[in-house]
Design a protein around this motif. Structure first.
Motif, PDB file in Angstrom:
ATOM      1  N   ASP A 116       0.831  -1.216   0.000  1.00 47.99           N
ATOM      2  CA  ASP A 116       0.000   0.000   0.000  1.00 47.99           C
ATOM      3  C   ASP A 116       0.858   1.256   0.000  1.00 47.99           C
ATOM      4  O   ASP A 116       0.682   2.168   0.820  1.00 47.99           O
ATOM      5  CB  ASP A 116      -0.964   0.004   1.187  1.00 47.99           C
ATOM      6  CG  ASP A 116      -2.033  -1.071   1.080  1.00 47.99           C
ATOM      7  OD1 ASP A 116      -2.274  -1.558  -0.038  1.00 47.99           O
ATOM      8  OD2 ASP A 116      -2.610  -1.426   2.122  1.00 47.99           O
ATOM      9  N   ASN A 117       1.833   1.263  -0.907  1.00 49.66           N
ATOM     10  CA  ASN A 117       2.716   2.420  -1.138  1.00 49.66           C
ATOM     11  C   ASN A 117       3.690   2.699   0.006  1.00 49.66           C
ATOM     12  O   ASN A 117       4.298   3.774   0.051  1.00 49.66           O
ATOM     13  CB  ASN A 117       1.887   3.690  -1.425  1.00 49.66           C
ATOM     14  CG  ASN A 117       1.044   3.555  -2.671  1.00 49.66           C
ATOM     15  OD1 ASN A 117       1.525   3.122  -3.712  1.00 49.66           O
ATOM     16  ND2 ASN A 117      -0.239   3.903  -2.561  1.00 49.66           N
ATOM     17  N   LYS A 118       3.869   1.735   0.892  1.00 50.50           N
ATOM     18  CA  LYS A 118       4.826   1.899   1.986  1.00 50.50           C
ATOM     19  C   LYS A 118       5.844   0.765   1.932  1.00 50.50           C
ATOM     20  O   LYS A 118       5.480  -0.408   1.871  1.00 50.50           O
ATOM     21  CB  LYS A 118       4.113   1.894   3.336  1.00 50.50           C
ATOM     22  CG  LYS A 118       5.057   2.060   4.519  1.00 50.50           C
ATOM     23  CD  LYS A 118       4.307   2.080   5.838  1.00 50.50           C
ATOM     24  CE  LYS A 118       5.280   2.204   7.009  1.00 50.50           C
ATOM     25  NZ  LYS A 118       4.573   2.209   8.309  1.00 50.50           N
TER      26      LYS A 118
END
Length: 212
Positions: free
Chosen positions: A36-38
Motif C-alpha cells: 500500500d505504497n509503503k
C-alpha cells in the motif's frame, strides 16, 4: 507468532493477519516489497531470504515488488487477507516473469512431540517432482512448479529428505539429516534452477524453513 505491524510498531487493536515472505526467484536481483505504497522492510530481500510472520492489517492490500532502491515494479498483486489467518507470500519465477504465490498456512499447533511439514515446488525449470522424508510416511508426489502441499504430521526427529523427478525417478537433490523440533511448523522449498543460465550459480536445492 511474533512480529511487528506492517503499518507501525505500536500495539493495534484492529484485526490482523500474519504474513511471511520468501524470495525464491533464482535470477532476480535484491528486491523491495511495498505494501500500500509503503516500503515494508528497511533492507533489501536477497534470494532465499525469509522474513517470518508480520502482522498485516486485514482486507485488500496491494503489494508491489521492485528492484532494491529502484522505481520499476517487477510484480504486483492485491490480496484479501483475513483476520487471524496466516499466509506465506513467495516471490517466484524468473525475473522476467516475476510473480507472487500466496498460500494460507496452518495456525494449528502440532500435538506433543509432533511437527507439521509441507512441500512447495518453486524451481521454475524443474519437472514435476516427488518429495519424500525418508523413514516416514511423508511423501508429496507429482508436484509441479507453483504447487504447495497441505501440511502433514510427523514425529519430531532427525530426517533425511530426497527430491526426485516424477517421470523418471531420477534423484535430483537430497538433504542429509535435518532436525525437525517438537512443536515446529516447517515448509520445505525446492528452489533454484536445474540448468542455471550463464553467469548464475543458483542451482536446484532444498531449503527448510521454520514457520513457527
Amino acid at each position: 507468532m511474533t512480529s511487528c505491524l506492517d503499518d507501525d510498531d505500536a500495539v493495534d487493536p484492529a484485526p490482523v493477519a500474519y504474513v511471511s515472505i520468501f524470495h525464491a526467484s533464482p535470477n532476480a536481483p535484491d528486491l523491495d516489497v511495498v505494501l500500500d505504497n509503503k516500503l515494508l522492510f528497511n533492507q533489501a530481500m536477497e534470494y532465499t531470504d525469509y522474513f517470518g510472520y508480520l502482522r498485516f492489517y486485514t482486507g485488500n492490500r496491494e503489494m508491489e515488488i521492485s528492484e532494491h532502491n529502484a522505481s520499476n515494479v517487477l510484480a504486483d498483486t492485491t490480496y484479501n487477507f483475513q483476520p487471524d489467518k496466516a499466509y506465506s507470500v513467495f516471490l517466484i519465477d524468473e525475473v522476467e516473469e516475476l510473480s507472487t504465490l500466496i498460500v494460507e498456512d496452518s495456525t494449528e499447533a502440532p500435538a506433543a512431540d509432533k511437527v507439521w511439514i509441507r512441500f512447495v515446488h518453486l524451481s521454475p525449470d524443474a519437472p514435476a517432482v516427488d518429495f519424500s522424508v525418508e523413514n516416514s510416511t511423508a511423501s508429496f508426489t507429482n508436484r509441479s512448479f507453483k504447487q504447495a502441499s497441505a501440511f502433514t504430521e510427523l514425529n519430531a526427529d532427525d530426517y533425511s529428505m530426497i527430491l526426485t523427478a516424477t517421470a523418471s525417478d531420477e534423484a535430483l537433490v537430497s538433504v542429509p539429516e535435518t532436525e525437525l523440533e517438537s512443536g515446529g511448523v516447517y515448509t520445505v522449498i525446492a528452489r533454484g534452477f536445474v540448468a542455471p543460465p550463464a553467469g548464475n550459480s543458483n542451482g536446484l536445492s532444498i531449503q527448510v524453513i521454520r514457520n513457527q
